[in-house]
Design an enzyme around this catalytic site. Structure first.
Site, PDB file in Angstrom:
ATOM      1  N   HIS A   1      -2.395   0.834   6.969  1.00  0.00           N
ATOM      2  CA  HIS A   1      -2.667   1.106   5.560  1.00  0.00           C
ATOM      3  C   HIS A   1      -2.207   2.515   5.226  1.00  0.00           C
ATOM      4  O   HIS A   1      -2.024   3.347   6.113  1.00  0.00           O
ATOM      5  CB  HIS A   1      -4.182   0.965   5.322  1.00  0.00           C
ATOM      6  CG  HIS A   1      -4.548   0.890   3.857  1.00  0.00           C
ATOM      7  ND1 HIS A   1      -3.924   0.050   2.981  1.00  0.00           N
ATOM      8  CD2 HIS A   1      -5.485   1.553   3.141  1.00  0.00           C
ATOM      9  CE1 HIS A   1      -4.450   0.197   1.777  1.00  0.00           C
ATOM     10  NE2 HIS A   1      -5.406   1.112   1.844  1.00  0.00           N
TER      11      HIS A   1
ATOM     12  N   ASP B   1      -7.991   5.458  -3.041  1.00  0.00           N
ATOM     13  CA  ASP B   1      -7.149   4.358  -2.549  1.00  0.00           C
ATOM     14  C   ASP B   1      -6.635   3.558  -3.732  1.00  0.00           C
ATOM     15  O   ASP B   1      -7.313   2.676  -4.246  1.00  0.00           O
ATOM     16  CB  ASP B   1      -7.941   3.462  -1.598  1.00  0.00           C
ATOM     17  CG  ASP B   1      -7.032   2.480  -0.881  1.00  0.00           C
ATOM     18  OD1 ASP B   1      -5.845   2.368  -1.282  1.00  0.00           O
ATOM     19  OD2 ASP B   1      -7.496   1.833   0.064  1.00  0.00           O
TER      20      ASP B   1
ATOM     21  N   CYS C   1       0.818  -1.215   0.000  1.00  0.00           N
ATOM     22  CA  CYS C   1       0.000   0.000   0.000  1.00  0.00           C
ATOM     23  C   CYS C   1       0.852   1.265   0.000  1.00  0.00           C
ATOM     24  O   CYS C   1       0.529   2.237  -0.665  1.00  0.00           O
ATOM     25  CB  CYS C   1      -0.965  -0.003   1.154  1.00  0.00           C
ATOM     26  SG  CYS C   1      -0.175  -0.109   2.754  1.00  0.00           S
TER      27      CYS C   1
END
Lengths: 304, 666
Positions: free
Chosen positions: B462, B478, B418
């Site tokens: 994250h 995202d 991520c």
């Protein structure tokens, strides 16, 4: 107190000097139909005391000297072949007497010891398949040397429990010893001793002891003492029910000797030390001197 | 545990050895959890001492030479001084005590030594709570404490009886602990929690954990490997979807060519925006992470008063002080919101800043995305489809990146996590002229159906991006979700390739192991909430809800004292009643008689027989000899003789008449 008993006590005290309390305990023990164990070093008058007791009470007396090679038949007797009649005839051993003095009982082998102790418990002996009753009354007065002496077979706890009381004579006090040194030879006195009461008298006194009143309050106290002995971690084991029964009987006998028709706490306290001396053992790790403080601990129990 | 039960139960039993066991085993149980914090040499020395001690007892060796004891003591003090710099305080003090408790095992000859050692063990037991107050620790302490109480009982047991008494002693200890429970509960609820350094547990400085103020490639993937709990969240109303749970943490504005960080505070101090729709209420129990981050969903409608905190314009929420203790706070916030409808010039400049030069290919790609036109939203959409269409892989073990990290990731390796996606995406946006920033935090979590709360762990960490779009303001994008949609739907494990899955069970319904895990989590959560969370404020609030006057120090101490006194009275009454059975009339009368004599200074001893007592009393007071003798005679006849009612009456009358007064007469 009963006048004949008082005279008997006085007579014994004339021979065993300065041991009034021990003599009284012996008498109480016999009145309570219990056997007596006298433990002490040699030469303090154990045998003399036993002898004097038997003579004074008018009882038939025999002495068995225990040695390491004594056999059961030496105590109980044996059937021996009689050539004239062609039959086996029983020859009774020294045990067939009213008072047995078992001298130095812890010198004999366990086999011989148990022959005597069985007779003590049952009041009869079985020889060659035949049961023969022992005379009545039947007492054993055993003496023993302190257990840690050389060449001794200490009695196991189960057999010690069959003796009602265990007393120690101890050395005489200064005045008593002086009287002893000045006085006549004990053996001569013993030989000339006349019985103060007959066997029937003694049986009557034993019956009277049974009739001494014991109140619930006193039983409460007795039970409190027994319970205390069982709960105390300093003892390996507490007092057995047999010991409790014995305590009751000998308390009654003491009250009888005091001339009362009921028992009170002081009677219990008077006989307790002699009753527990050979029954309460210090548990492992507690000082060996347990027998000295065991009676004292029980006397810490409050009277309810 | 040192030693084995072999020589103990087989063959002859050595009481001394058994006694020694009853000291070594409780001490060992108490010290076992300390072993994690203590240096290895202390644990080894302790084991050595214990072994020597047991060997000495088994062989009935004489006590050790004084010089050896001195040597061991000095060695231990020296070692602790070298290791900790001090023999005081929670670190050095406990270490020294642990060492010396072992050395003391060589010197247990008297009851005093043994009792002293057990009291030190008791202190070591409590010292655990300086390190750790978790439920497991408390359970262990309860167990070790019970064994320790049994050891105290064993101290009073003759060694010869220990073999037979070991089990009863343990049962007795358990009973004692259970009997102490009501008292412990009372003290827990009522004992005043006094605030201040003297009363609080000392703050151990521990390494910060969780999210950091900067993000370089590899930072978050390291965090993912940790199973450590970050926080728990409860939603009293409807449960949200896992994919909507973006817990905001640090917001990173600045890029140095490799990592993202926050170079300086963002001005002005408060956010400009508004929430849309219904706010969401939830409670977060945050584990201490020794940093200042607090976690938030969306735009806050109401923030709690405690802890003291500040909210930045980028919705970065921070406590004033680092979170060293477990923190519980309630938040109300809007999942949908509009933030910064108008972007401040300074913010725009900062959200577009890139280091000069470097990552040439990425800049070219950004230019391509930008020239296609269609506004900023279209640029964002094109960048996301780039991530979707090209062959990107979501993996925990990406290949290492060199100088131009963004270029290498976007065009060569295409394997990342991520932080790679978020960082590269924000870089592209800035290069294409769209204001953007990196947001780190946690995404999703595990729902515990038993406690109806969400468990958020390190592995849920994250990073995502935020871009500023006209009218919409700051909007969450995202890029990881574009590459691996499973990440936000089912958690990190589902998104990882099969070979890299973390060693945790996948959420499968009906898995009893998982049910057990979640159940344990629930118990822990309640423990934290109700036991450890019962602090000064909570205590005051709880007691005030019972009765307002209780919420003061005087009220608590007063009630505590009153309840303890009441309990003792009840206990005393119970014991007293058991002690004294009903007396019969003769005994009652005699007790009165004894009490009267006691007032003259002649109390009866408990084991003193009536005749003995009468003799002693009469000797002390010859003037009273006659009535004393009368009463005693009547009492003995009434109580120990064949009692008749008339005798009891005579006794009562005689006691009635017996009223000695004044000093002894000459």
């Amino acid at each position: 107190m009963n006048p004949t008993l008082a005279r008997a006590l006085e007579q014994i005290n004339r021979i065993v000097l300065g041991k009034d309390r021990q003599v009284r305990l012996c008498l109480a023990c016999l009145l309570a139909r219990g056997h007596l164990l006298i433990e002490d070093v040699p030469g303090v008058g154990k045998t003399t005391l036993a002898h004097a007791l038997a003579r004074t009470l008018g009882l038939e007396f025999r002495r068995i000297q225990f040695t390491s090679d004594l056999l059961p038949a030496d105590i109980l007797g044996a059937a021996i072949y009689d050539r004239d009649s062609g039959k086996f005839t029983f020859h009774p051993g020294p045990i067939f007497a009213q008072v047995i003095l078992a001298d130095e009982i812890n010198r004999a082998s366990p086999k011989a010891q148990s022959a005597l102790l069985e007779a003590m418990e049952e009041g009869q002996v079985s020889i060659e398949g035949e049961t023969r009753p022992l005379p009545c009354p039947f007492f054993v007065i055993a003496t023993q040397n302190p257990g840690d002496q050389i060449g001794a077979f200490p009695l196991p706890e189960s057999q010690l429990d069959r003796f009602l009381l265990r007393i120690r004579l101890g050395f005489p006090e200064r005045a008593a010893e002086r009287a002893l040194l000045r006085g006549e030879d004990r053996r001569d006195i013993l030989a000339n001793l006349a019985p103060v009461l007959g066997p029937e008298d003694f049986a009557g006194h034993q019956q009277a002891v049974r009739g001494i009143h014991v109140s619930d309050a006193l039983l409460d106290y007795l039970q409190a003492l027994i319970t205390a002995s069982r709960g105390d971690a300093r003892f390996a084991a507490g007092l057995s029910p047999r010991a409790g029964l014995g305590l009751l009987r000998v308390t009654q006998a003491w009250a009888f000797l005091e001339g009362r028709n009921f028992a009170q706490p002081e009677d219990v306290q008077a006989v307790l030390p002699a009753l527990v001396a050979h029954r309460l053992f210090p548990s492992a790790g507690v000082s060996r001197a347990g027998e000295d403080w065991a009676p004292r601990i029980l006397l810490e129990v409050a009277i309810p | 545990m040192p030693g084995s039960p072999g020589p103990l139960w087989g063959g002859t039993l050595n009481p001394l050895l058994l006694q020694r066991f009853w000291l070594v085993v409780p001490l060992g149980l108490v010290l076992l959890p300390h072993a994690w914090h203590l240096p290895a040499w202390i644990s080894l020395a302790w084991l050595g001492f214990a072994g020597l001690s047991l060997r000495g007892a088994a062989r009935r060796q004489p006590p050790l030479n004084h010089w050896l004891k001195w040597l061991a003591t000095l060695g231990g003090v020296g070692g602790v001084l070298l290791g900790y710099g001090s023999v005081l305080g929670p670190g050095g003090g406990v270490a020294l005590l642990a060492f010396l408790s072992g050395a003391k095992l060589l010197e247990l000859d008297t009851t005093r030594d043994r009792a002293g050692l057990l009291f030190v063990t008791l202190f070591l037991l409590v010292a655990h709570f300086l390190e750790d107050q978790a439920l497991f620790t408390a359970g262990w302490m309860a167990l070790a404490g019970t064994v320790l109480v049994a050891a105290f009982v064993a101290l009073e047991t003759p060694p010869g009886q220990l073999a037979a008494r070991s089990r009863p002693n343990l049962i007795l200890a358990g009973q004692l602990m259970l009997q102490a429970l009501p008292l412990a509960l009372l003290l827990f609820v009522l004992f005043p929690r006094i605030q201040g350094p003297l009363w609080g547990l000392p703050q151990q400085k521990t390494a910060a954990s969780g999210l950091a103020e900067q993000m370089s490639p590899g930072d978050i993937s390291r965090l993912i490997l940790s199973d450590e709990l970050a926080f728990r969240a409860e939603f009293p109303a409807a449960q949200p979807q896992s994919r909507d749970l973006y817990w905001r943490g640090p917001v990173l504005w600045d890029f140095d060519g490799r990592g993202w960080y926050r170079a300086r505070p963002v001005e002005p101090a408060s956010p400009q925006g508004q929430g849309l729709g219904e706010p969401l209420n939830y409670t977060i129990t945050l584990e201490p992470h020794h940093q200042r981050w607090l976690f938030l969903l969306g735009y806050p409608a109401r923030l709690p008063d405690q802890p003291v905190s500040s909210l930045g314009p980028d919705l970065q929420w921070q406590a004033r002080d680092p979170v060293h203790q477990r923190l519980r706070y309630q938040v109300s916030s809007h999942p949908a919101y509009r933030l910064d409808p108008v972007l401040e010039a300074t913010h725009r400049t900062r959200a577009l800043a890139l280091p000069p030069g470097g990552n040439r290919r990425a800049r070219e790609l950004a230019l391509d995305l930008a020239v296609a036109g269609g506004g900023d939203a279209a640029i964002v959409e094109r960048a996301l489809s780039h991530f979707r269409q090209e062959k990107f892989f979501y993996t925990l073990s990406p290949p290492p990146l060199g100088e131009s990290a963004v270029d290498e990731f976007l065009f060569d390796t295409r394997r990342g996590f991520c932080e790679h996606y978020a960082g590269a995406f924000v870089f592209l946006m800035r290069a294409a002229g769209v204001p953007a920033r990196v947001v780190t935090g946690y995404q999703g979590g595990e729902f515990n159906p038993y406690g109806r709360h969400w468990i958020v762990r390190g592995r849920d960490a994250h990073a995502w991006a935020e871009v500023w779009l006209p009218q919409l303001g700051w909007t969450r994008v995202d890029p990881t979700a574009a590459v691996a949609p499973e990440r936000v739907e089912q958690g990190v494990n589902a998104a990882l390739p099969a070979g890299e899955r973390l060693d945790i069970p996948l959420p499968v319904a009906g898995d009893w192991l998982r049910a057990l895990d979640l159940g344990w989590d629930l118990v822990n959560s309640r423990w934290n909430q109700w036991v450890l969370g019962y602090n000064h404020d909570r205590q005051r609030r709880f007691l005030a809800s019972l009765a307002p006057f209780l919420a003061t120090l005087q009220g608590m101490v007063g009630l505590l004292t009153a309840l303890l006194a009441l309990g003792l009275l009840v206990l005393a009454a119970l014991l007293f009643q058991r002690r004294r059975p009903a007396l019969d009339p003769a005994a009652r009368a005699y007790a009165r008689f004894c009490a009267r004599l006691a007032r003259l200074g002649l109390p009866r001893g408990g084991a003193e027989g009536p005749t003995d007592y009468a003799r002693r009393a009469a000797a002390a007071r010859p003037d009273l000899a006659e009535p004393i003798a009368t009463v005693t005679r009547l009492y003995l006849a009434a109580r120990y003789g064949a009692a008749e009612p008339a005798q009891v009456e005579a006794l009562t009358a005689a006691v009635q008449r017996f009223r000695p007064g004044g000093p002894p007469q000459p």
